[in-house]
Scaffold this motif. Structure first.
Motif, PDB file in Angstrom:
ATOM      1  N   ALA B  56       0.810  -1.211   0.000  1.00 17.59           N
ATOM      2  CA  ALA B  56       0.000   0.000   0.000  1.00 17.59           C
ATOM      3  C   ALA B  56       0.847   1.266   0.000  1.00 17.59           C
ATOM      4  O   ALA B  56       0.310   2.367   0.132  1.00 17.59           O
ATOM      5  CB  ALA B  56      -0.914   0.001   1.229  1.00 17.59           C
ATOM      6  N   LEU B  57       2.175   1.105  -0.152  1.00 19.52           N
ATOM      7  CA  LEU B  57       3.039   2.268   0.007  1.00 19.52           C
ATOM      8  C   LEU B  57       2.767   3.329  -1.058  1.00 19.52           C
ATOM      9  O   LEU B  57       2.655   4.515  -0.758  1.00 19.52           O
ATOM     10  CB  LEU B  57       4.515   1.836  -0.035  1.00 19.52           C
ATOM     11  N   GLN B  58       2.590   2.863  -2.283  1.00 19.95           N
ATOM     12  CA  GLN B  58       2.371   3.804  -3.378  1.00 19.95           C
ATOM     13  C   GLN B  58       1.084   4.612  -3.188  1.00 19.95           C
ATOM     14  O   GLN B  58       1.089   5.836  -3.274  1.00 19.95           O
ATOM     15  CB  GLN B  58       2.302   3.024  -4.693  1.00 19.95           C
ATOM     16  N   GLY B  59       0.012   3.890  -2.905  1.00 19.63           N
ATOM     17  CA  GLY B  59      -1.266   4.558  -2.684  1.00 19.63           C
ATOM     18  C   GLY B  59      -1.190   5.526  -1.520  1.00 19.63           C
ATOM     19  O   GLY B  59      -1.764   6.622  -1.556  1.00 19.63           O
ATOM     20  N   PHE B  60      -0.450   5.131  -0.495  1.00 18.66           N
ATOM     21  CA  PHE B  60      -0.312   5.966   0.685  1.00 18.66           C
ATOM     22  C   PHE B  60       0.391   7.274   0.345  1.00 18.66           C
ATOM     23  O   PHE B  60      -0.054   8.356   0.707  1.00 18.66           O
ATOM     24  CB  PHE B  60       0.471   5.201   1.752  1.00 18.66           C
ATOM     25  N   ARG B  61       1.505   7.153  -0.405  1.00 14.86           N
ATOM     26  CA  ARG B  61       2.325   8.333  -0.715  1.00 14.86           C
ATOM     27  C   ARG B  61       1.534   9.364  -1.506  1.00 14.86           C
ATOM     28  O   ARG B  61       1.781  10.556  -1.399  1.00 14.86           O
ATOM     29  CB  ARG B  61       3.552   7.901  -1.515  1.00 14.86           C
ATOM     30  N   ALA B  62       0.575   8.882  -2.296  1.00 12.48           N
ATOM     31  CA  ALA B  62      -0.213   9.820  -3.094  1.00 12.48           C
ATOM     32  C   ALA B  62      -1.117  10.683  -2.225  1.00 12.48           C
ATOM     33  O   ALA B  62      -1.593  11.737  -2.658  1.00 12.48           O
ATOM     34  CB  ALA B  62      -1.042   9.052  -4.123  1.00 12.48           C
ATOM     35  N   LEU B  63      -1.352  10.253  -0.997  1.00 10.52           N
ATOM     36  CA  LEU B  63      -2.325  10.964  -0.176  1.00 10.52           C
ATOM     37  C   LEU B  63      -1.728  11.675   1.030  1.00 10.52           C
ATOM     38  O   LEU B  63      -2.305  12.633   1.532  1.00 10.52           O
ATOM     39  CB  LEU B  63      -3.385   9.979   0.345  1.00 10.52           C
ATOM     40  N   TYR B  64      -0.606  11.166   1.530  1.00 14.27           N
ATOM     41  CA  TYR B  64      -0.072  11.730   2.773  1.00 14.27           C
ATOM     42  C   TYR B  64       1.375  12.155   2.554  1.00 14.27           C
ATOM     43  O   TYR B  64       2.091  11.570   1.740  1.00 14.27           O
ATOM     44  CB  TYR B  64      -0.101  10.695   3.907  1.00 14.27           C
ATOM     45  N   ASP B  65       1.801  13.162   3.325  1.00 15.79           N
ATOM     46  CA  ASP B  65       3.180  13.628   3.214  1.00 15.79           C
ATOM     47  C   ASP B  65       4.110  12.797   4.070  1.00 15.79           C
ATOM     48  O   ASP B  65       5.263  12.574   3.736  1.00 15.79           O
ATOM     49  CB  ASP B  65       3.287  15.093   3.675  1.00 15.79           C
ATOM     50  N   GLU B  66       3.600  12.331   5.201  1.00 17.18           N
ATOM     51  CA  GLU B  66       4.495  11.776   6.192  1.00 17.18           C
ATOM     52  C   GLU B  66       3.994  10.427   6.674  1.00 17.18           C
ATOM     53  O   GLU B  66       2.788  10.217   6.806  1.00 17.18           O
ATOM     54  CB  GLU B  66       4.502  12.738   7.396  1.00 17.18           C
ATOM     55  N   VAL B  67       4.919   9.514   6.945  1.00 17.98           N
ATOM     56  CA  VAL B  67       4.558   8.219   7.508  1.00 17.98           C
ATOM     57  C   VAL B  67       4.479   8.353   9.025  1.00 17.98           C
ATOM     58  O   VAL B  67       5.481   8.209   9.720  1.00 17.98           O
ATOM     59  CB  VAL B  67       5.588   7.133   7.127  1.00 17.98           C
ATOM     60  N   THR B  68       3.310   8.678   9.511  1.00 15.63           N
ATOM     61  CA  THR B  68       3.109   8.742  10.963  1.00 15.63           C
ATOM     62  C   THR B  68       2.158   7.610  11.336  1.00 15.63           C
ATOM     63  O   THR B  68       1.413   7.118  10.481  1.00 15.63           O
ATOM     64  CB  THR B  68       2.439  10.063  11.384  1.00 15.63           C
ATOM     65  N   PRO B  69       2.180   7.186  12.605  1.00 15.28           N
ATOM     66  CA  PRO B  69       1.234   6.132  13.014  1.00 15.28           C
ATOM     67  C   PRO B  69      -0.198   6.491  12.645  1.00 15.28           C
ATOM     68  O   PRO B  69      -0.914   5.667  12.089  1.00 15.28           O
ATOM     69  CB  PRO B  69       1.406   6.089  14.533  1.00 15.28           C
ATOM     70  N   GLU B  70      -0.582   7.749  12.893  1.00 19.32           N
ATOM     71  CA  GLU B  70      -1.973   8.147  12.622  1.00 19.32           C
ATOM     72  C   GLU B  70      -2.297   8.004  11.139  1.00 19.32           C
ATOM     73  O   GLU B  70      -3.362   7.517  10.775  1.00 19.32           O
ATOM     74  CB  GLU B  70      -2.223   9.607  13.063  1.00 19.32           C
ATOM     75  N   ASN B  71      -1.360   8.467  10.297  1.00 17.22           N
ATOM     76  CA  ASN B  71      -1.620   8.398   8.857  1.00 17.22           C
ATOM     77  C   ASN B  71      -1.706   6.951   8.367  1.00 17.22           C
ATOM     78  O   ASN B  71      -2.561   6.616   7.547  1.00 17.22           O
ATOM     79  CB  ASN B  71      -0.517   9.134   8.084  1.00 17.22           C
ATOM     80  N   VAL B  72      -0.800   6.118   8.883  1.00 21.46           N
ATOM     81  CA  VAL B  72      -0.807   4.727   8.424  1.00 21.46           C
ATOM     82  C   VAL B  72      -2.083   4.024   8.882  1.00 21.46           C
ATOM     83  O   VAL B  72      -2.734   3.308   8.122  1.00 21.46           O
ATOM     84  CB  VAL B  72       0.446   3.971   8.927  1.00 21.46           C
ATOM     85  N   ILE B  73      -2.457   4.261  10.131  1.00 20.41           N
ATOM     86  CA  ILE B  73      -3.695   3.655  10.635  1.00 20.41           C
ATOM     87  C   ILE B  73      -4.882   4.145   9.816  1.00 20.41           C
ATOM     88  O   ILE B  73      -5.749   3.373   9.411  1.00 20.41           O
ATOM     89  CB  ILE B  73      -3.883   3.968  12.133  1.00 20.41           C
ATOM     90  N   ASP B  74      -4.890   5.437   9.544  1.00 17.81           N
ATOM     91  CA  ASP B  74      -5.997   5.975   8.758  1.00 17.81           C
ATOM     92  C   ASP B  74      -6.079   5.277   7.403  1.00 17.81           C
ATOM     93  O   ASP B  74      -7.150   4.831   6.983  1.00 17.81           O
ATOM     94  CB  ASP B  74      -5.808   7.487   8.550  1.00 17.81           C
TER      95      ASP B  74
END
Lengths: 473, 314
Positions: B56-74
């Motif tokens: 899911a890293l690619q999809g994640f990067r398109a939406l969030y700037d930073e890898v934080t616990p909150e962002n990953v959980i979201d």
């Protein structure tokens, strides 16, 4: 307490209590309110868990809602049911003969009983049905006739519902829930079972299979999971043990209908269709329909598949035709109709139109082809503005409307936060017509207007349902 | 049965399994991240490997700037933009379940429907990181309940077999990905784990597939990297291993072909893949490169998924 002029199913006209409710009345007297409250909460949980929901059109918020269920049963005596069921059989049989006639010899038109234009200009008239010979002469295999009463004596038919009547799954689930919640109460009297409905439905559908199919394959055709009655479609397919198909699961080759299975194409003999005619076959009806099956009507006309209910049955159940049904019953059966019709003004007739527009405040006005409580005016409960608006619409297209007196529909008690309270009810029994015989399970779906004084029982308009008990004679 | 129904069952099971796997991945990230730095090592970012494992890293990067616990959980648990988020999985699973109500037993339907209702009460904005375990437990329990009701209530016919195929294709994919993300810590041959970083990394791998205790029962010794790989790849008695998944896949595909009286590409592929797993040793796999082996496996596994679809579900 209840308005004395309104007939109550439990208390009668005079508050004396009616015999069919004796056991229930005694039981209610001894049952503490907390018990009823608790059972009601359990009922809601049961419905929520099994996921019986319905979608409300035009309401994205409440995408899936539970249909409210009231735990106080509506009870009919064996004698009441026996008269009612005879009336239903008589009426639906006559309507089937009528459909066979207007798509065939047209004797009733030649006899001048029903005006031709009501048939030929009817949006549900399907010329593709002309000259076909259907198995057993049955057009309407499943009818859900709405009946109401205003006193101890008579049942009135409100609508015949000859296209794709729904609600039977609620009838069956209501009974299952009641058996789980009130086994004690139900053991105290002899309530006639209804659980055989699905077997009777399957037997009916098999009886109308094309000649020569000895082990007919039956399917239920649904518009899909977004349809408001989808739960019911899947319920019926499941209980009958047949496939629930969508249009895209079917295809036609050489005028034979097949479904796509994991083992390749399988021939289909009987389609219990829960799709409007319009959408059945894009080659014949609406070409923009993505729900239907191209070539289906050709296969049907070739006699290779049965569609139940037949296309074109709507011509017999619009509200303008409704007013002719007593004459239709007399014409084909030679008998007096057992069930009454509500007196109906056809706005297409000038005298009636004048009367209706002058008396909107005491009439119920309905669109000829409307259903589900949409497009209707309940005069006494409407604002002046709403009545004026409706008057304009009626004057604009008089042939699109009929009007009826506001009936003092019977009430039946429901359980509310303040104890029992009377609410208006109707009843939708389901009439199954096969090539061999007519089948009815005792009772039907009782719908109840949950708002005090309201006369609209449709689930899309805030109505609820109850279990319906028919006692053994 | 209808091809569309078989397809819905297959995907229903895949999505329930996927939700469980994502829950396990998040659970491991949460545990690792809450360890003191001296245990965990400074240079690992557990939340990022969670994203990689869930591919899911690619999809994640398109939406969030930073890898934080909150962002990953979201993203992994709630996001509507991620069709494989846990809530996304349950939305799709329930949709599929609704469309095949007739082929499900009422127990299976209730497990999906009540989970869907319960899970909707958790919202990304209001979920505290400390509440995460409770949410994840609910997901894992749902998957157990769904699986359990399938095992205990379904007729053993094609509906059952297609739903099992979905479980095992998804599970094999997940186990392979869990291993692949961590393959670099598995490399040192024969070295014993001394505690500190490696131990927790390996324990985490095992825990993410519920195998930490099983490891002890099978090998009776301290954690060794090759044995961890052996357990998760080749041991058929380990229920989430690749070998176990392929034993089940080829068995259920044979069940189907026996019932239908014909077999095809899917049967041949599953049998061949199963044979490749039973005839290998872990030494052999390491010599040819674990990463390459896992990459090939993931590709082959998804090819089998396509073959099943073409043969039965299209």
């Amino acid at each position: 307490m209840a308005d004395r002029s309104i007939f109550d199913e439990m208390n009668g006209q005079d508050g004396q209590g009616r015999a069919a409710y004796d056991v229930l009345q005694d039981w209610l007297k001894s049952a503490p309110t907390e018990l009823l409250e608790r059972r009601r909460a359990e009922a809601e949980l049961l419905f929520r868990k099994v996921g019986i929901t319905f979608a409300v059109y035009g309401n994205a918020e409440a995408e899936e809602r539970l249909i409210p269920f009231d735990i106080i049963p509506r009870i009919l005596s064996g004698r009441e049911w026996s008269r009612l069921s005879q009336g239903l059989e008589q009426r639906v049989t006559a309507l089937n003969m009528f459909l066979k006639d207007i798509y065939g010899a047209r004797e009733i038109l030649r006899a001048g009983i029903v005006p031709e234009e009501l048939v030929y200009q009817n949006p549900y008239y399907r010329p593709q049905m002309n000259g076909l010979s259907l198995r057993g002469g049955v057009y309407v295999q499943v009818a859900g006739v709405d009946v109401v009463r205003v006193d101890d004596e008579d049942f009135y038919v409100l609508e015949d519902n000859l296209r794709t009547p729904s609600g039977v799954s609620y009838m069956l689930e209501n009974r299952e829930v009641m058996l789980r919640l009130f086994p004690d109460l139900m053991a105290m009297q002899r309530i006639r079972p209804i659980e055989n409905y699905v077997n009777e439905l399957l037997a009916t559908l098999k009886s109308v299979a094309p000649e020569g199919s000895n082990r007919p394959t039956v399917v239920v055709l649904t518009p899909g999971s977004l349809n408001s009655a989808y739960y019911e479609h899947s319920f019926l397919a499941d209980r009958m043990g047949v496939e629930l198909v969508e249009g895209r699961d079917l295809f036609v080759r050489d005028e034979v209908v097949y479904m796509r299975t994991t083992q390749g194409p399988k021939r289909v003999d009987v389609i219990y269709s829960r799709i409007d005619d319009d959408f059945l076959d894009p080659l014949v009806f609406r070409s923009d329909s993505a729900l239907g099956v191209p070539g289906l009507i050709a296969a049907y006309r070739a006699g290779n598949v049965t569609i139940a209910n037949a296309p074109g049955t709507g011509v017999a159940d619009d509200k303008a035709m409704y007013s002719y049904v007593p004459d239709i019953v007399r014409f084909y059966t030679g008998e007096e109709p057992i069930l009454k019709n509500v007196p109906t003004w056809r706005c297409r007739e000038p005298d009636a139109l004048k009367y209706v527009t002058d008396n909107l405040h005491e009439l119920v006005v309905k669109e000829v082809n409307g259903s589900g409580g949409y497009g209707m005016l309940v005069g006494p409960h409407a604002t002046r503005e709403a009545r004026d608006e409706f008057r304009r619409r009626v004057l604009d297209r008089p042939d699109n409307y009929i009007a009826q007196p506001t009936l003092a529909l019977s009430t039946s008690p429901i359980f509310t936060q303040n104890g029992l309270a009377p609410r208006h009810v109707d009843l939708r029994p389901f009439v199954l017509s096969g090539a061999d015989r007519v089948r009815l399970v005792p009772g039907g779906l009782t719908r109840v207007a949950l708002t005090e004084g309201s006369l609209v029982v449709n689930s899309s308009q805030g109505g609820g349902t109850k279990d319906t008990w028919v006692l053994s004679e | 049965m209808l091809s569309r129904d078989a397809d819905s069952l297959y995907w229903l099971s895949r999505y329930v399994e996927r939700a469980e796997n994502t829950a396990r991945i998040l659970d491991v990230a949460y545990r690792m991240a809450s360890m003191p730095i001296s245990y965990n090592g400074v240079d690992t970012n557990e939340w990022e490997s969670a994203l990689i494992t869930a591919s899911a890293l690619q999809g994640f990067r398109a939406l969030y700037d930073e890898v934080t616990p909150e962002n990953v959980i979201d993203y992994l648990a709630f996001s509507e933009a991620n069709p494989s988020s846990i809530q996304g999985c349950f939305d799709t699973a329930r949709q599929n379940a609704r469309s095949v109500r007739g082929a499900l037993t009422s127990e299976m339907w209730e497990s999906i429907n009540s989970a869907w209702l319960d899970l909707r009460r958790f919202k990304s904005q209001t979920l505290q990181v400390e509440d995460l375990p409770r949410f994840l437990n609910l997901v894992k329990e749902t998957s157990l309940r769904y699986d359990g009701s399938a095992l205990r209530t379904m007729l053993r016919n094609d509906a059952y077999w297609f739903s099992r195929l979905g479980v095992y294709i998804e599970r094999a994919d997940n186990t392979a990905r869990v291993l692949d993300v961590k393959y670099h810590v598995l490399l040192p041959k024969d070295s014993e784990v001394g505690g500190g970083i490696d131990y927790y990394q390996w324990a985490a791998i095992l825990r993410s597939v519920s195998a930490l205790v099983s490891y002890q029962w099978v090998y009776h010794q301290n954690l060794r990297p090759w044995l961890v790989a052996d357990l998760l790849i080749l041991r058929e008695e380990m229920p989430r291993s690749l070998a176990a998944c392929y034993a089940a896949l080829s068995r259920h595909l044979d069940d189907i072909s026996e019932r239908y009286g014909t077999s095809g590409n899917a049967q041949r592929m599953a049998r061949a893949a199963h044979a490749r797993l039973t005839n290998r040793t872990i030494e052999d796999i390491f010599q040819h490169g674990l990463h390459e082996f896992l990459e090939d496996f993931i590709t082959e596994n998804s090819r089998l998924g396509v073959a099943i679809t073409n043969q039965y579900l299209g």
